[in-house]
Design a protein around this motif. Sequence first.
Motif, PDB file in Angstrom:
ATOM      1  N   ASN A  76     -60.167 -22.234 -33.030  1.00 18.78           N
ATOM      2  CA  ASN A  76     -59.501 -21.044 -33.532  1.00 18.78           C
ATOM      3  C   ASN A  76     -57.835 -21.466 -33.471  1.00 18.78           C
ATOM      4  N   THR A  77     -57.378 -21.824 -34.454  1.00 20.67           N
ATOM      5  CA  THR A  77     -56.061 -22.331 -34.751  1.00 20.67           C
ATOM      6  C   THR A  77     -55.209 -21.163 -34.955  1.00 20.67           C
ATOM      7  N   THR A  78     -55.393 -19.982 -35.125  1.00 17.79           N
ATOM      8  CA  THR A  78     -54.410 -18.949 -35.380  1.00 17.79           C
ATOM      9  C   THR A  78     -54.104 -17.974 -34.084  1.00 17.79           C
ATOM     10  N   ALA A  79     -54.957 -18.076 -32.919  1.00 21.70           N
ATOM     11  CA  ALA A  79     -54.750 -17.462 -32.145  1.00 21.70           C
ATOM     12  C   ALA A  79     -53.545 -17.781 -31.006  1.00 21.70           C
ATOM     13  N   ILE A  80     -53.276 -18.991 -31.032  1.00 26.71           N
ATOM     14  CA  ILE A  80     -52.178 -19.736 -30.256  1.00 26.71           C
ATOM     15  C   ILE A  80     -51.634 -20.853 -30.713  1.00 26.71           C
ATOM     16  N   LYS A  81     -50.404 -21.165 -30.346  1.00 26.10           N
ATOM     17  CA  LYS A  81     -49.666 -22.221 -30.494  1.00 26.10           C
ATOM     18  C   LYS A  81     -49.535 -23.039 -29.214  1.00 26.10           C
ATOM     19  N   ALA A  82     -49.648 -24.254 -29.178  1.00 30.61           N
ATOM     20  CA  ALA A  82     -49.570 -25.109 -27.930  1.00 30.61           C
ATOM     21  C   ALA A  82     -48.534 -26.385 -27.858  1.00 30.61           C
ATOM     22  N   GLN A  96     -59.002 -17.943 -24.630  1.00 24.47           N
ATOM     23  CA  GLN A  96     -59.321 -16.683 -25.236  1.00 24.47           C
ATOM     24  C   GLN A  96     -58.107 -15.450 -25.362  1.00 24.47           C
ATOM     25  N   VAL A  97     -57.634 -15.235 -26.128  1.00 25.98           N
ATOM     26  CA  VAL A  97     -56.645 -14.218 -26.182  1.00 25.98           C
ATOM     27  C   VAL A  97     -57.123 -12.967 -26.277  1.00 25.98           C
ATOM     28  N   THR A  98     -57.091 -12.117 -25.119  1.00 21.63           N
ATOM     29  CA  THR A  98     -57.815 -10.871 -25.116  1.00 21.63           C
ATOM     30  C   THR A  98     -56.883  -9.804 -25.571  1.00 21.63           C
ATOM     31  N   SER A  99     -55.506  -9.991 -25.245  1.00 22.16           N
ATOM     32  CA  SER A  99     -54.488  -8.815 -25.819  1.00 22.16           C
ATOM     33  C   SER A  99     -53.247  -9.555 -25.708  1.00 22.16           C
ATOM     34  N   LEU A 100     -52.456  -9.138 -26.617  1.00 19.31           N
ATOM     35  CA  LEU A 100     -50.989  -9.267 -26.942  1.00 19.31           C
ATOM     36  C   LEU A 100     -50.106  -8.368 -26.292  1.00 19.31           C
ATOM     37  N   ALA A 101     -49.067  -8.982 -25.823  1.00 22.40           N
ATOM     38  CA  ALA A 101     -47.854  -8.340 -25.033  1.00 22.40           C
ATOM     39  C   ALA A 101     -47.178  -7.512 -26.252  1.00 22.40           C
ATOM     40  N   ASN A 233     -44.432 -11.489 -22.062  1.00 18.42           N
ATOM     41  CA  ASN A 233     -43.609 -11.909 -23.629  1.00 18.42           C
ATOM     42  C   ASN A 233     -44.305 -12.819 -24.502  1.00 18.42           C
ATOM     43  N   ASN A 234     -46.001 -12.733 -24.258  1.00 19.52           N
ATOM     44  CA  ASN A 234     -46.739 -13.660 -25.021  1.00 19.52           C
ATOM     45  C   ASN A 234     -46.458 -15.252 -25.189  1.00 19.52           C
ATOM     46  N   SER A 235     -45.964 -15.720 -23.984  1.00 22.74           N
ATOM     47  CA  SER A 235     -45.722 -16.986 -23.650  1.00 22.74           C
ATOM     48  C   SER A 235     -45.950 -17.489 -22.173  1.00 22.74           C
ATOM     49  N   THR A 242     -47.361 -25.322 -22.882  1.00 28.69           N
ATOM     50  CA  THR A 242     -46.733 -24.037 -23.181  1.00 28.69           C
ATOM     51  C   THR A 242     -47.569 -23.222 -24.439  1.00 28.69           C
ATOM     52  N   LEU A 243     -48.269 -22.181 -24.085  1.00 30.71           N
ATOM     53  CA  LEU A 243     -49.136 -21.351 -25.051  1.00 30.71           C
ATOM     54  C   LEU A 243     -48.379 -20.233 -25.539  1.00 30.71           C
ATOM     55  N   THR A 244     -48.187 -20.075 -26.572  1.00 29.08           N
ATOM     56  CA  THR A 244     -47.534 -19.123 -27.580  1.00 29.08           C
ATOM     57  C   THR A 244     -48.803 -18.027 -28.006  1.00 29.08           C
ATOM     58  N   LEU A 245     -48.889 -16.834 -27.492  1.00 32.80           N
ATOM     59  CA  LEU A 245     -49.991 -16.032 -27.993  1.00 32.80           C
ATOM     60  C   LEU A 245     -49.733 -15.535 -29.549  1.00 32.80           C
ATOM     61  N   LEU A 246     -50.792 -15.757 -30.301  1.00 34.68           N
ATOM     62  CA  LEU A 246     -50.342 -15.358 -31.642  1.00 34.68           C
ATOM     63  C   LEU A 246     -51.373 -14.171 -32.354  1.00 34.68           C
ATOM     64  N   SER A 247     -52.503 -14.209 -31.791  1.00 29.63           N
ATOM     65  CA  SER A 247     -53.262 -13.103 -32.259  1.00 29.63           C
ATOM     66  C   SER A 247     -54.510 -12.940 -31.204  1.00 29.63           C
TER      67      SER A 247
END
Length: 486
Positions: A76-82, A96-101, A233-235, A242-247
């Motif tokens: 899944n390339t849309t959930a995070i940026k690394a 696994q991103v279970t929720s976004l801030a 802050n989704n990071s 460094t992970l940036t949460l997107l969805s």
Amino acid sequence: MRINGFSGMDIDSMVTNLMTAKKAPLNKLNQQKQILEWTRDSYRELNSKIVDFRTKLSEFKLSPAMNTQQAVVSGNTTAIKADASANASGAAMAVQVTSLAQKSNMTSGSKLSTSSSADATLTTKIGDLSTSTGAADYTVTINGKSLTFSSDKTIDNVINTISTDADMKVNASFDEVSGKFSITSKDYGTNLTDGSGTLKTLLGMGTIQNATAGTVKISTDGGSSFKEFTTNNNSLTVNGVTLTLLSTNTSTDLANIQTQTDPAKALDTIKNFVQNYNDLLNTFGSKVKEEKYRDYQPLTDEQKKDMKENDITLWEQKAKSGLLKNDNILSSAVSSMRSVITGSLGDLSAIGITTGQYYENGKIYINEEKLKVALQSDPQKVMNIFQGSADGATPGIYSKISDEMNGTLDLLAKKAGTSKFSSDVNSIFKTESIMGKQLADYNKRISDMKSRLSDMETRYYKQFSAMEEAMNKYQSQSSSLTSFLQ
């Protein structure tokens, strides 16, 4: 306007010949002034090169391209940026991103409309909304700051005023699809306070929704077990990545991260530095050793009149040569640059960077294969050599050379009046400099000498005119006597 007399004497030629010798000191002063101006221009050209080089050093120091670690996301390339840092551990991770801030906010409960039942738009006046009470003004208080809006203000006016108010620290927006107005905190993890007033009622906004944290589950054993992390802050940074949460994504649609070593960009950055370093060192060296032709002095205006344009250009090239020969500022700059490299030569040699022969004046060379191996095996060591330690306690080569160049710029500014921050070769010199004061002195001496020469020239003309008048009287008397004898 001067007119030659009738005695047959060419007074202009005689005065010109007399003044030619008298103008020799003035010509000498003008030549000395011209040499000083040329020298100052040369300093400004070098100043420009140093400013450009120092700017590049800052870019090299902060350049992410020096980082050889690269995070690659699959699955899944849309959930995070690394983004991998130089000290990334290299451990593979399943995410696994279970929720976004979420930021604190309050939003209209239903679609806004006008009194005529039309959908509200950005240009709708707040006094024309169906919820209007007919009041002349509407107020809102957010985070302790109150604002008042007249009823003729549009929704767009309200958005801009609220969003640009520094004390409110919120962003306002209007969704023309849903027809809802929203106010959202600019910062993650900070809850809105107050949120009261007649404007809030007019826009139908409900209670404040507090900020919530984002949650993410990460596995480093292929998905057998997960550890949960939270972020406001989704990071977040895990294992140097460094992970940036997107969805959000599910446990069956994980984002997989692999860390790879790619030395290509770091290698190009170091090669670019070496090229710029060698170019500047060569420029300094050539100026310090440039041949000086003492027989070629700046041309006077009279000399230029009898020469062709090409001959003037060639002459001035010779006259400008060697103006900075053995210059102390440039010699010191060369020594300081070389000392930085020499001081780190042990570490540099280990990664494939060495100096040339003694007659090459400190030029450095790269063994690309050896440097590439070093970047692959121990990238952090290479980064520390050039960029310095992560805590800033140990400066790297970029910082050391930048500091030395800063000192050189200080000396140039003091002597020539150049700018430490501008690379414009047409920039104005500061008059409060050593050379600026010297030029001011030359200008004064030249002005004074021109006044004296002008007075002298006038005196010569008066003397020749008096002599001519006397000769005319003598000729007249002689003619009268002769006529009596005939």
